[in-house]
Design a protein around this motif. Structure first.
Motif, PDB file in Angstrom:
ATOM      1  N   ARG A   1     -12.344  -4.360 -10.804  1.00 46.01           N
ATOM      2  CA  ARG A   1     -12.398  -3.298 -11.817  1.00 46.01           C
ATOM      3  C   ARG A   1     -13.177  -2.077 -11.347  1.00 46.01           C
ATOM      4  NH1 ARG A   1     -13.301  -6.067 -17.674  1.00 46.01           N
ATOM      5  NH2 ARG A   1     -13.143  -3.876 -18.221  1.00 46.01           N
ATOM      6  N   ASN A   2     -14.029  -2.266 -10.337  1.00 47.78           N
ATOM      7  CA  ASN A   2     -14.823  -1.155  -9.799  1.00 47.78           C
ATOM      8  C   ASN A   2     -14.211  -0.569  -8.540  1.00 47.78           C
ATOM      9  OD1 ASN A   2     -16.892  -1.469 -11.810  1.00 47.78           O
ATOM     10  ND2 ASN A   2     -17.569  -3.281 -10.686  1.00 47.78           N
ATOM     11  N   GLN A   3     -12.903  -0.861  -8.312  1.00 46.40           N
ATOM     12  CA  GLN A   3     -12.161  -0.397  -7.128  1.00 46.40           C
ATOM     13  C   GLN A   3     -12.763  -0.928  -5.833  1.00 46.40           C
ATOM     14  OE1 GLN A   3     -12.990   2.385  -9.590  1.00 46.40           O
ATOM     15  NE2 GLN A   3     -11.347   1.219 -10.520  1.00 46.40           N
ATOM     16  N   HIS A   4     -13.429  -2.065  -5.899  1.00 43.60           N
ATOM     17  CA  HIS A   4     -13.994  -2.712  -4.730  1.00 43.60           C
ATOM     18  C   HIS A   4     -12.919  -3.606  -4.110  1.00 43.60           C
ATOM     19  CE1 HIS A   4     -16.719  -5.449  -2.481  1.00 43.60           C
ATOM     20  NE2 HIS A   4     -17.488  -4.395  -2.420  1.00 43.60           N
ATOM     21  N   VAL A   5     -12.642  -3.416  -2.828  1.00 43.77           N
ATOM     22  CA  VAL A   5     -11.571  -4.168  -2.172  1.00 43.77           C
ATOM     23  C   VAL A   5     -12.016  -5.609  -1.965  1.00 43.77           C
ATOM     24  CG1 VAL A   5     -10.071  -4.336  -0.157  1.00 43.77           C
ATOM     25  CG2 VAL A   5     -10.752  -2.084  -1.019  1.00 43.77           C
ATOM     26  N   ARG A   6     -11.334  -6.541  -2.633  1.00 42.21           N
ATOM     27  CA  ARG A   6     -11.701  -7.964  -2.575  1.00 42.21           C
ATOM     28  C   ARG A   6     -10.852  -8.732  -1.584  1.00 42.21           C
ATOM     29  NH1 ARG A   6     -10.457 -12.590  -4.969  1.00 42.21           N
ATOM     30  NH2 ARG A   6      -8.935 -11.783  -6.442  1.00 42.21           N
ATOM     31  N   PHE A   7      -9.630  -8.277  -1.354  1.00 48.67           N
ATOM     32  CA  PHE A   7      -8.721  -8.946  -0.421  1.00 48.67           C
ATOM     33  C   PHE A   7      -7.822  -7.887   0.191  1.00 48.67           C
ATOM     34  CE2 PHE A   7      -4.291 -10.389   0.079  1.00 48.67           C
ATOM     35  CZ  PHE A   7      -4.450 -11.379   1.036  1.00 48.67           C
ATOM     36  N   LEU A   8      -7.539  -8.037   1.490  1.00 49.43           N
ATOM     37  CA  LEU A   8      -6.679  -7.064   2.159  1.00 49.43           C
ATOM     38  C   LEU A   8      -5.820  -7.778   3.181  1.00 49.43           C
ATOM     39  CD1 LEU A   8      -6.103  -3.971   2.455  1.00 49.43           C
ATOM     40  CD2 LEU A   8      -7.628  -4.048   4.426  1.00 49.43           C
ATOM     41  N   ARG A   9      -4.518  -7.589   3.072  1.00 52.23           N
ATOM     42  CA  ARG A   9      -3.588  -8.068   4.087  1.00 52.23           C
ATOM     43  C   ARG A   9      -3.102  -6.837   4.821  1.00 52.23           C
ATOM     44  NH1 ARG A   9       0.433 -11.436   1.357  1.00 52.23           N
ATOM     45  NH2 ARG A   9      -1.083 -13.103   1.588  1.00 52.23           N
ATOM     46  N   ASP A  10      -3.674  -6.599   6.004  1.00 55.09           N
ATOM     47  CA  ASP A  10      -3.508  -5.311   6.680  1.00 55.09           C
ATOM     48  C   ASP A  10      -3.005  -5.503   8.104  1.00 55.09           C
ATOM     49  OD1 ASP A  10      -3.698  -2.753   7.631  1.00 55.09           O
ATOM     50  OD2 ASP A  10      -5.872  -2.769   7.809  1.00 55.09           O
ATOM     51  N   ASN A  11      -1.783  -5.035   8.378  1.00 58.70           N
ATOM     52  CA  ASN A  11      -1.246  -5.056   9.730  1.00 58.70           C
ATOM     53  C   ASN A  11      -1.552  -3.770  10.484  1.00 58.70           C
ATOM     54  OD1 ASN A  11      -0.023  -7.578   9.317  1.00 58.70           O
ATOM     55  ND2 ASN A  11       1.752  -6.613   8.360  1.00 58.70           N
ATOM     56  N   LEU A  12      -2.231  -2.841   9.812  1.00 53.25           N
ATOM     57  CA  LEU A  12      -2.411  -1.517  10.403  1.00 53.25           C
ATOM     58  C   LEU A  12      -3.859  -1.203  10.749  1.00 53.25           C
ATOM     59  CD1 LEU A  12      -0.101   0.505   8.002  1.00 53.25           C
ATOM     60  CD2 LEU A  12       0.453  -0.430  10.224  1.00 53.25           C
ATOM     61  N   ALA A  13      -4.721  -2.221  10.774  1.00 54.28           N
ATOM     62  CA  ALA A  13      -6.136  -1.959  11.029  1.00 54.28           C
ATOM     63  C   ALA A  13      -6.379  -1.125  12.284  1.00 54.28           C
ATOM     64  CB  ALA A  13      -6.912  -3.267  11.102  1.00 54.28           C
ATOM     65  N   PRO A  14      -5.704  -1.394  13.401  1.00 52.65           N
ATOM     66  CA  PRO A  14      -5.947  -0.568  14.583  1.00 52.65           C
ATOM     67  C   PRO A  14      -5.522   0.887  14.380  1.00 52.65           C
ATOM     68  CG  PRO A  14      -4.850  -2.620  15.173  1.00 52.65           C
ATOM     69  CD  PRO A  14      -4.781  -2.485  13.674  1.00 52.65           C
ATOM     70  N   LEU A  15      -4.639   1.143  13.408  1.00 52.74           N
ATOM     71  CA  LEU A  15      -4.150   2.498  13.171  1.00 52.74           C
ATOM     72  C   LEU A  15      -4.990   3.234  12.138  1.00 52.74           C
ATOM     73  CD1 LEU A  15      -2.087   4.799  13.272  1.00 52.74           C
ATOM     74  CD2 LEU A  15      -0.741   3.534  11.603  1.00 52.74           C
ATOM     75  N   LEU A  16      -5.255   2.567  11.015  1.00 52.47           N
ATOM     76  CA  LEU A  16      -5.884   3.261   9.896  1.00 52.47           C
ATOM     77  C   LEU A  16      -7.394   3.337  10.000  1.00 52.47           C
ATOM     78  CD1 LEU A  16      -3.854   1.820   6.891  1.00 52.47           C
ATOM     79  CD2 LEU A  16      -3.584   4.019   8.006  1.00 52.47           C
TER      80      LEU A  16
END
Length: 297
Positions: free
Chosen positions: A130-145
């Motif tokens: 609810r506080n826009q805190h990222v709790r889980f992330l499935r990210d294939n773009l970490a080296p890019l972003l």
């Protein structure tokens, strides 16, 4: 309140403690996260009949039980799929009860993300509270972003958005709280690793046992650089991410060595040979000029 009780109540994961003997099984305690998940008060949970619990969940507190998916019902009669991990607790010398604690994981946001992935290619997905805190992330773009030593997980979502976008996202989130419906929009990021991106995002409110929104699941369908004057290496990584193609996979499809593809991805080769560029562009289903402005003959 004991230190144990304080920690138990502060845990983010929904948890209950069950006690069982030859005659009964009952919920002895539940933390605030489980109360929010179920919609029942602690008094209501403690009053649930033993036979109901035994028949529905086949409880045996003497052993560890891990179940990948179990359906529970909230007080509002909503079905929620959960993953459970049941761990037996040491026996107490004060009574003849056998106790276990059970950790629940609400699968609702993950199932929603999977449903979106069945509809279209999802580049990035996650869950924010609810506080826009990222709790889980499935990210294939970490080296890019993101920078190599920085992860988006456990960060605040707003810090990844351009300052001009923060009022927009807060307004949309507030509407989603009130309407409890999915929303889609375009957002611009801040300059992550020097790159400003436009994202196509859909997010859905996740409803708790009281019918209130307590977190959001989101997916990013598409992204593109706001500034087209970025390195070809970055464009290549973006298109590979969009097509869900790894360097190894691209190498096997084109016959180009993985060393060459890696050099193209990290900018060590700025102008590839025309045939190399054409083979890669063909597999990524784009025109050569969408990645490289110049190639070698």
């Amino acid at each position: 309140m004991s230190i144990y009780s304080q920690i138990f109540q502060l845990m983010h994961q929904p948890m209950i403690i069950l006690r069982q003997n030859e005659r009964e099984v009952a919920i002895e305690d539940a933390n605030n996260a489980f109360i929010r998940l179920s919609g029942y008060t602690l008094k209501e949970l403690k009053s649930k009949k033993s036979q109901h619990l035994l028949q529905k969940y086949k409880i045996d507190n003497s052993r560890q039980v891990v179940k990948s998916e179990v359906v529970i019902y909230t007080k509002q009669k909503r079905q929620i799929s959960v993953r459970i991990d049941q761990q037996p607790l040491p026996n107490s010398s004060e009574d003849n009860f056998c106790r276990a604690y059970i950790i629940f994981e609400d699968l609702t946001p993950y199932k929603w993300i999977e449903q979106q992935a069945e509809r279209n290619k999802v580049i990035l997905s996650g869950i924010v509270d609810r506080n826009q805190h990222v709790r889980f992330l499935r990210d294939n773009l970490a080296p890019l972003l993101f920078e190599p030593d920085r992860k988006m997980q456990d960060e605040t979502l707003l810090q990844f958005l351009d300052d001009t976008e923060q009022v927009k996202i807060m307004k949309i989130i507030q509407e989603a709280y009130l309407l409890k419906k999915e929303r889609s929009l375009l957002l611009k990021t801040s300059k992550l690793s020097g790159i400003e991106l436009e994202l196509s995002v859909t997010f859905a409110p996740i409803i708790d046992g009281f019918g209130e929104v307590f977190e959001f699941a989101f997916v990013i369908w598409d992204l593109r650089p706001v500034d087209n004057q970025i390195d070809a290496s970055v464009k290549l990584r973006i298109w590979m991410a969009k097509r869900d193609i790894t360097a190894g996979h691209l190498s096997s499809l084109t016959g180009i060595s993985i060393q060459t593809i890696s050099k193209l991805r990290n900018g060590k080769i700025l102008k590839p040979q025309r045939l190399t560029a054409e083979l890669i562009a063909s597999e990524l289903q784009v025109e050569v000029h969408a990645i490289w402005s110049e190639v070698r003959k």
